[in-house]
Design an enzyme around this catalytic site. Sequence first.
Site, mmCIF file in Angstrom:
data_model
loop_
_atom_site.group_PDB
_atom_site.id
_atom_site.type_symbol
_atom_site.label_atom_id
_atom_site.label_comp_id
_atom_site.label_asym_id
_atom_site.label_seq_id
_atom_site.Cartn_x
_atom_site.Cartn_y
_atom_site.Cartn_z
ATOM 1 N N LYS A 137 -22.864 -14.314 16.526
ATOM 2 C CA LYS A 137 -22.374 -13.627 15.270
ATOM 3 C C LYS A 137 -22.027 -12.970 14.995
ATOM 4 C CE LYS A 137 -20.852 -14.597 10.974
ATOM 5 N NZ LYS A 137 -19.499 -13.519 11.287
ATOM 6 N N GLU A 179 -33.850 -8.865 8.166
ATOM 7 C CA GLU A 179 -33.131 -7.296 8.066
ATOM 8 C C GLU A 179 -32.514 -7.097 7.053
ATOM 9 O OE1 GLU A 179 -32.630 -3.604 7.335
ATOM 10 O OE2 GLU A 179 -31.435 -3.946 9.263
ATOM 11 N N GLU A 195 -28.073 -2.846 -4.679
ATOM 12 C CA GLU A 195 -27.437 -1.583 -3.044
ATOM 13 C C GLU A 195 -26.302 -1.770 -3.647
ATOM 14 O OE1 GLU A 195 -27.646 -3.956 0.302
ATOM 15 O OE2 GLU A 195 -27.601 -2.033 1.560
ATOM 16 N N CYS A 233 -28.532 -0.133 5.422
ATOM 17 C CA CYS A 233 -29.642 -0.839 4.525
ATOM 18 C C CYS A 233 -30.560 0.102 3.766
ATOM 19 C CB CYS A 233 -29.786 -2.351 5.167
ATOM 20 S SG CYS A 233 -30.032 -1.595 6.774
ATOM 21 N N SER A 287 -26.868 -8.992 3.944
ATOM 22 C CA SER A 287 -27.126 -8.739 2.466
ATOM 23 C C SER A 287 -28.767 -9.902 1.804
ATOM 24 C CB SER A 287 -26.206 -9.171 1.396
ATOM 25 O OG SER A 287 -26.065 -10.753 1.958
HETATM 26 P P1 NDP Z 1 -22.953 -10.909 4.428
HETATM 27 O O1 NDP Z 1 -24.566 -11.267 4.331
HETATM 28 O O2 NDP Z 1 -22.249 -11.386 3.476
HETATM 29 O O3 NDP Z 1 -22.775 -10.406 5.725
HETATM 30 C C1 NDP Z 1 -24.240 -10.408 7.191
HETATM 31 C C2 NDP Z 1 -23.579 -11.552 8.217
HETATM 32 O O4 NDP Z 1 -24.003 -13.304 7.627
HETATM 33 C C3 NDP Z 1 -21.839 -11.562 8.518
HETATM 34 O O5 NDP Z 1 -21.670 -12.255 9.985
HETATM 35 C C4 NDP Z 1 -21.657 -12.814 7.715
HETATM 36 O O6 NDP Z 1 -20.223 -13.230 7.996
HETATM 37 C C5 NDP Z 1 -22.943 -13.338 7.887
HETATM 38 N N1 NDP Z 1 -22.536 -14.620 7.056
HETATM 39 C C6 NDP Z 1 -22.567 -14.709 5.860
HETATM 40 N N2 NDP Z 1 -23.241 -15.808 5.134
HETATM 41 C C7 NDP Z 1 -23.728 -17.047 5.762
HETATM 42 C C8 NDP Z 1 -24.316 -18.139 5.702
HETATM 43 N N3 NDP Z 1 -24.198 -18.460 4.786
HETATM 44 N N4 NDP Z 1 -25.027 -18.296 6.781
HETATM 45 C C9 NDP Z 1 -24.965 -17.337 7.565
HETATM 46 N N5 NDP Z 1 -24.416 -16.003 7.933
HETATM 47 C C10 NDP Z 1 -23.532 -15.518 7.066
HETATM 48 O O7 NDP Z 1 -23.058 -8.832 4.151
HETATM 49 P P2 NDP Z 1 -21.980 -8.995 4.227
HETATM 50 O O8 NDP Z 1 -21.558 -8.141 5.505
HETATM 51 O O9 NDP Z 1 -20.797 -9.114 3.170
HETATM 52 O O10 NDP Z 1 -22.290 -7.185 3.268
HETATM 53 C C11 NDP Z 1 -22.087 -7.267 1.674
HETATM 54 C C12 NDP Z 1 -23.800 -6.805 0.985
HETATM 55 O O11 NDP Z 1 -25.000 -6.817 2.246
HETATM 56 C C13 NDP Z 1 -23.675 -5.069 1.658
HETATM 57 O O12 NDP Z 1 -22.900 -4.691 0.490
HETATM 58 C C14 NDP Z 1 -24.681 -5.138 1.432
HETATM 59 O O13 NDP Z 1 -25.732 -4.780 0.304
HETATM 60 C C15 NDP Z 1 -25.468 -5.773 2.515
HETATM 61 N N6 NDP Z 1 -25.245 -5.892 3.745
HETATM 62 C C16 NDP Z 1 -26.693 -4.906 3.723
HETATM 63 C C17 NDP Z 1 -26.977 -4.830 5.712
HETATM 64 C C18 NDP Z 1 -28.206 -3.946 6.397
HETATM 65 O O14 NDP Z 1 -28.128 -3.521 7.171
HETATM 66 N N7 NDP Z 1 -29.227 -5.335 5.652
HETATM 67 C C19 NDP Z 1 -25.626 -4.865 6.013
HETATM 68 C C20 NDP Z 1 -24.339 -5.519 5.865
HETATM 69 C C21 NDP Z 1 -25.095 -5.670 4.515
HETATM 70 P P3 NDP Z 1 -18.925 -12.311 8.049
HETATM 71 O O15 NDP Z 1 -19.126 -11.389 7.199
HETATM 72 O O16 NDP Z 1 -17.746 -13.039 8.442
HETATM 73 O O17 NDP Z 1 -18.713 -13.208 6.389
#
Ligand code: NDP
Length: 886
Positions: free
Chosen positions: A193, A267, A398, A301, A246
């Site tokens: 997803k 990750e 972050e 990240c 996140s």
């Molecule tokens: P999220 O962790 O919210 O989202 C990452 C993915 O997980 C998206 O596909 C999201 O779907 C999905 N997701 C959200 N909630 C759930 C859940 N309960 N169970 C399973 N999957 C879920 O990160 P964001 O993209 O919203 O970013 C927010 C923060 O995360 C950023 O500010 C940053 O700090 C961090 N981040 C870190 C990354 C990394 O590479 N380590 C990458 C991206 C973000 P959807 O987006 O469709 O809601």
Amino acid sequence: MTPPGSRTSTPIDWDYDPAPESAAIGRVRDRYQMYVGGRFVDGRGDDVKTINPGTEEALASVSTAAVADVDDAVAAARTAYEQTWSRISGAERGKYLFRIARGIAERARELAVVETLDNGKPIKESRDVDIPTASAHFFYYAGWADKLQHAGFGPSPRSLGVAGQVIPWNFPLLMAAWKIAPALAAGNTVVIKPAETTPLSILVLAEIIADADLPPGVVNIITGAGDIGAALVNHPGIDKVAFTGSTEVGKQIQSSLAGTGRKITLELGGKAANIVFDDAPVDQAVEGIVNGIFFNQGHVCCAGSRLLVQESVAGEVIEKLRARVATLRLGDPMDKNTDVGAINSAAQLATIRSLTDAGDAEGASRWTSPCAVPDRGFYFPPTVFTDVSQSMRIAREEIFGPVLSVLTFRTPDEAVAKANNTPYGLSAGVWTEKGSRILGMASAMRAGVVWANTFNRFDPTAAFGGYKESGFGREGGRSGLSAYLDTDDEFVGESPSAVTNSARDGSSQHVRPTSVDTASADTARADAEDATLAVAERLSEAEALADAVEVVASVDTVDTVDTVDTVDTVDTAETVDTVDTVDATTAQVPRVGVAKTYKLYIGGAFPRSESGRTYAVADSSGAFAANAAQASRKDARDAVSAARKAFRGWSGATAYNRGQVIYRIAEMLEGRRAQFIDLLGGDKDAVGASGLAAARDVDLSIDRLVQFAGWTDKIAAVFGGANPVAGPYFSFSTPEPTGVVAAIGPQDDPLLGLVSVIAPIITSGNTIVVIANRSRPLPAITLAEVLATSDLPGGVVNILTGDPAEIAPHLAAHGDVNALDLTGSSASLRTELERAAAGTVKRVYAPSRVPDFTREPGTARMRAFLETKTVWHPTGAVSLAGGSGY
Ligand code: NDP
């Protein structure tokens, strides 16, 4: 231009003309469907519009999934796994992956445009970094598909089944490649997803996958928001979960999967320190700082979001940094000259604004690039905060945007302390001309990737992933494969010792190749005990026990056959007489022994439990043996702090030294072999088979220590190595200990199980707090006496006794425990502990099979408590390769 011969010069405006890429190349359609079971299908959810963050205009409609679609996708993946993908050869799988790699390369320009339109990143980054690296990942893992037996995980690593994968929006196609390629190479099928805001590039990838004729259902792509991600990772039909996003959501996922036994890789976020020493080449360092935090608008990240600069050069570095940042071109992501593109969403822009406002409120000084900011679209100008202290939110949280927090330091130790002062541990940077300092810093920093005199380098061959709350598991390199393989090789082969399996149940004799004939001694002891019992029947209880102790004690020191004879011919009446008519001057009365209190073993000392409680412990016959200490929450805390204190010295000791120390423990145990045999099965009722098993367990415990002593100086060579990365860099990955491990010792094998848990954990430099076998803790505490008199530094091994259900939850929730070994946990306790572990993203090792500790231990236990650190350095002059490419 200044005319030739002219003495005066007028400043020239070197503004770039617009150089926009054509959006038409992206061929963005009005509407996209999901990809399930080899077909493009509508989901049962509502369509969503995906937005171009550079313009805020709608790009396309995307069909989304409802929970029923998750079921369909998982079912399609399961069918594909069982009917095709797990049945075809690795070589065939590899060819499909090659096809996908080629497909990405052939549609690279279109993919770059789609990625930039959907995500907002500059086109030069999607074109030069995201898309080629995504293709390279498929190439790299294609080559592994038929070589899994050479990846270092044993001769026959097995695929796991169906992988559920969830990826974020910052590198949509690249994250898809990082997830899909190793999963498929290892023989799994996937349901993946993407983030709701960036689904387009992976749906173009779906077309490439379809064109590659990949069997239907091997890759399934479902779209939707976090609720669909949650439904996917919690779906009972999934065998493996891989998540990037996140830390907050990562913790939720780890917690919700507690007790399922499902393999997870996380990750998560980071707050990397980029450290500049006073001898660094300043201009190159400035390029690296810029690359570290402004690449991809800081939506990275591993971004170098905390600059730590040595105080003596802070003024110069900050001045040059501001001057350089002021030249970055912010604006239309589709313009080939743009350096900083759009923030991915209005929500993320709001997060960045709120955190930077907190920086102002907490007293940091904000500097903002004077660049022009477009009126439409989500943009945030490059920002640098100085006067930042460690406690401020902008130094701890972050921000995930183009915002740098600058702190200073004076000494290398201070730099390390500040760099490691974060719950995260994904990456770090170091800038210095001194090679020894680079390697010293790289080793001292608790981060999964260290870039030295460079930053933000990625390669499919180089492992990437975090320590601490940045998650666990690695992507890239052969470590990336292990996440998708069942590599649990422990205790499945034959034991390396001369013990036969049947000796475990006593049906054959144990043969130990030493001068001591254990088998006959044990048989003699058994006979002696039988005879003693016959005598004892006619004596009072106290007298019998005293005599039995004397006879059994004599077995080890006298000719056993004689002992048996002597006992056989004992005239019981005489014995009673002797006891009755004892002459006080010859002291023939049964001696009253000094009762032993068994304490805890913490920090090399034997404290009583803070709880002031003990519990009765029986011997193997069920008779009362002693009182053991019931460890309390305070004891658990003391043990963790002792283990933490010992970690630095133990992990920093040379592998040779650690090997010597563990070998010495084996020697000491050998010297007390008879005592341990008695402790395990030498009591009066545990004769025959149990006696043999006791001797066998002690011998194997000694052998296990010898075996793991020999691993200390092999781990780096076997599990690390050089990464043949593209570009002028030397990169290597090296295993490191995870830190403080809390373990529940096996509840069946009070000595062999305990040693089999402790040895692989401490061999790599971890320290351990272990809860001993609850009902039979005496071998553990007696082992502690061996440890205390060996060369093992205090605190490396700490042994608690008592009820795991009472003690372990405190360890699982403790912020300073890095990993759990739940080998001896009950199923219900395991779920509770795994849930608690999610609070600080602890690594959890809970073997799926009940280990038979008499067998070959394998490497899974060692690997479970190893982190992989990848280090990069430019080859040749730093000035050739230290820059950012801007
Ligand atoms: P999220 O962790 O919210 O989202 C990452 C993915 O997980 C998206 O596909 C999201 O779907 C999905 N997701 C959200 N909630 C759930 C859940 N309960 N169970 C399973 N999957 C879920 O990160 P964001 O993209 O919203 O970013 C927010 C923060 O995360 C950023 O500010 C940053 O700090 C961090 N981040 C870190 C990354 C990394 O590479 N380590 C990458 C991206 C973000 P959807 O987006 O469709 O809601």
